[in-house]
Design a protein around this motif. Structure first.
Motif, short mmCIF file in Angstrom:
data_model
loop_
_atom_site.label_atom_id
_atom_site.label_comp_id
_atom_site.label_asym_id
_atom_site.label_seq_id
_atom_site.Cartn_x
_atom_site.Cartn_y
_atom_site.Cartn_z
N ALA A 121 -0.12 131.16 25.51
CA ALA A 121 -0.59 131.45 24.15
C ALA A 121 -2.10 131.67 24.20
O ALA A 121 -2.79 131.20 25.11
N PHE A 122 -2.59 132.36 23.18
CA PHE A 122 -3.99 132.74 23.05
C PHE A 122 -4.58 131.98 21.87
O PHE A 122 -4.08 132.10 20.75
N GLY A 159 2.40 128.52 19.58
CA GLY A 159 1.86 127.17 19.49
C GLY A 159 2.98 126.15 19.52
O GLY A 159 4.00 126.30 18.85
N GLY A 160 2.79 125.11 20.32
CA GLY A 160 3.79 124.04 20.39
C GLY A 160 4.91 124.29 21.38
O GLY A 160 5.60 123.36 21.78
N ALA A 194 0.09 120.12 19.15
CA ALA A 194 0.34 121.16 18.15
C ALA A 194 0.44 120.51 16.78
O ALA A 194 1.02 119.43 16.64
N GLY A 195 -0.14 121.17 15.77
CA GLY A 195 -0.06 120.68 14.40
C GLY A 195 1.14 121.29 13.68
O GLY A 195 2.17 121.58 14.30
N SER A 206 9.16 133.86 15.65
CA SER A 206 8.01 133.54 16.50
C SER A 206 7.35 132.28 15.95
O SER A 206 7.00 132.22 14.77
N GLN A 207 7.20 131.27 16.79
CA GLN A 207 6.63 130.01 16.33
C GLN A 207 5.11 130.10 16.24
O GLN A 207 4.43 130.46 17.21
N THR A 208 4.57 129.76 15.08
CA THR A 208 3.13 129.83 14.82
C THR A 208 2.67 128.47 14.32
O THR A 208 3.22 127.96 13.34
N THR A 209 1.69 127.87 14.99
CA THR A 209 1.25 126.52 14.63
C THR A 209 -0.26 126.38 14.70
O THR A 209 -0.98 127.26 15.18
N GLU A 210 -0.72 125.23 14.25
CA GLU A 210 -2.08 124.78 14.51
C GLU A 210 -2.12 124.18 15.92
O GLU A 210 -1.09 123.77 16.46
#
Length: 385
Positions: A121-122, A159-160, A194-195, A206-210
């Motif tokens: 991840a970037f 993320g995560g 990961a938040g 697509s998983q998107t997290t803090e």
């Protein structure tokens, strides 16, 4: 300059298109509905060598290059934008290592990423630092043989679930962009977590997290380049990955057009197929014209970048065409999907049909990897400077 696909690239396109229709298309609606990462498709793409297409053979990839990555992403995006992001996000996450890493870093990380054994991840964006990378607050302080990282990232694709992250942090806040540095961070490093998982309009598979870094020690050997190289590495990365998002946008638009054309042939109103009405014909003609123009621009950018690796093409020209490809293709994807929904009328608005999903998915292509407003700034600056 125009592009011409080699026989090998044409074969790759056909192979991926066939796989996407058989294995990805039947899962597309379910992926969106469940809002869950499709691990089965990640494994499928890894088995087919699709995750390492942009990685040289010396580092475990197939070495077929950026045009091939664009082809792969486009063909998958025709049926599922979420699934295509498995390939696109892997390319984005590993690119900082490819363009800015030492030989040791490349040998350590790229083979496992190219094979799909690990996901990457970037990590650049922050709550107060999106387009303004100079406002990054994540801090990296050298302490002996480690850097201690503290900060928060947001909107991070993979993320995560990623194993390896390329994280951008300031090693000298007084220098702004020139104080930004890049690090390779592994998921198991202490203080790294990961938040919340974001609930998104589109690309729901697509998983998107803090990302949260709390006194996270990162080995000094994981610094990419040298201190202060972070912004340069980030821009080199985006120059090479924005055409991939352009290809994703082209794929989404093509999938929407294909569905709209088939529907128009079958839908009967006033005693004849609506495809026979000039109003519908003009819409379809405009859609296909825009898509083909976007496709040509995307692949011109991809081949130009591939050439630059060999011949040292002007960085300004690379940035310009990369941004133009992403800008134009994503605007086309948004317009085409909206028009495709209109062709279906009320049915297009219903979740039973795929076009509302394609329209939702298309929107993010105008936002991530640099908003289209930022793309226009990049284009203008390279033109005027």
């Amino acid at each position: 300059m125009s592009y011409r696909l080699s026989e090998d690239l044409e074969m790759l396109r056909r192979t991926v298109a066939k796989m996407a229709e058989a294995r990805v298309a039947p899962r597309a609606a379910e992926i969106d509905e469940q809002d869950a990462y499709p691990w089965d498709l990640k494994e499928l793409f890894a088995e087919q060598g699709l995750l390492g297409a942009g990685v040289p053979e010396a580092y475990g990839g197939t070495g077929v290059g950026l045009p091939a990555v664009c082809l792969i992403v486009e063909e998958i995006a025709r049926v599922s934008a979420s699934a295509s992001l498995i390939v696109a996000a892997q390319e984005l996450g590993l690119m900082p290592i490819l363009v800015g890493g030492s030989e040791e870093q490349k040998q350590k990380y790229l083979p496992v990423l190219a094979s799909g054994e690990q996901i990457c991840a970037f990590g650049l964006t922050e709550p107060n630092a999106g387009s303004d990378a100079g406002s990054v607050k994540t801090r990296a302080v050298r302490q002996g043989d480690v850097y201690i990282l503290n900060g928060q990232k947001c909107f991070i694709t993979n993320g995560g679930i990623a194993d390896v992250y390329t994280i951008f942090a300031s090693t000298d806040p007084s220098k702004g962009l020139k104080g930004l540095s890049a690090f390779i961070v592994e998921k198991d490093y202490p203080g790294f977590s990961a938040g919340k998982k974001e609930k998104k309009m589109g690309i729901r598979g697509s998983q998107t997290t803090e990302l949260i870094l709390e006194n996270c020690p990162v080995p000094a050997e994981n610094l990419l380049g040298k201190e202060g190289d972070g912004f340069k590495i980030a821009m080199m990365t985006l120059d090479r990955t924005r055409p991939v998002i352009g290809a994703q946008a082209v794929g989404i638009a093509q999938g929407a057009l294909d569905y709209a054309v088939n529907y128009a042939r079958e839908r009967v109103q006033f005693g004849k197929p609506i495809a026979s009405f000039q109003g519908i014909q003009f819409m379809l003609a405009d859609m296909v014209t825009r898509i083909e123009a976007a496709r040509q621009l995307v692949y011109k950018a991809a081949f130009l970048i591939e050439e630059a690796v060999q011949n040292g093409t002007s960085p300004a020209e690379i940035s310009r065409f990369s941004s133009m490809a992403k800008l134009f293709a994503s605007d086309v994807a948004m317009q085409v999907t909206v028009d495709a929904v209109q062709v279906l009328g009320g049915y297009g608005y219903m979740r039973e049909y795929p076009l509302e999903r394609m329209m939702r998915d298309a929107k993010i292509t105008q936002i991530y990897e640099g908003t289209n407003q930022i793309q226009r700034l990049v284009i203008a600056r390279t033109l005027l400077d």
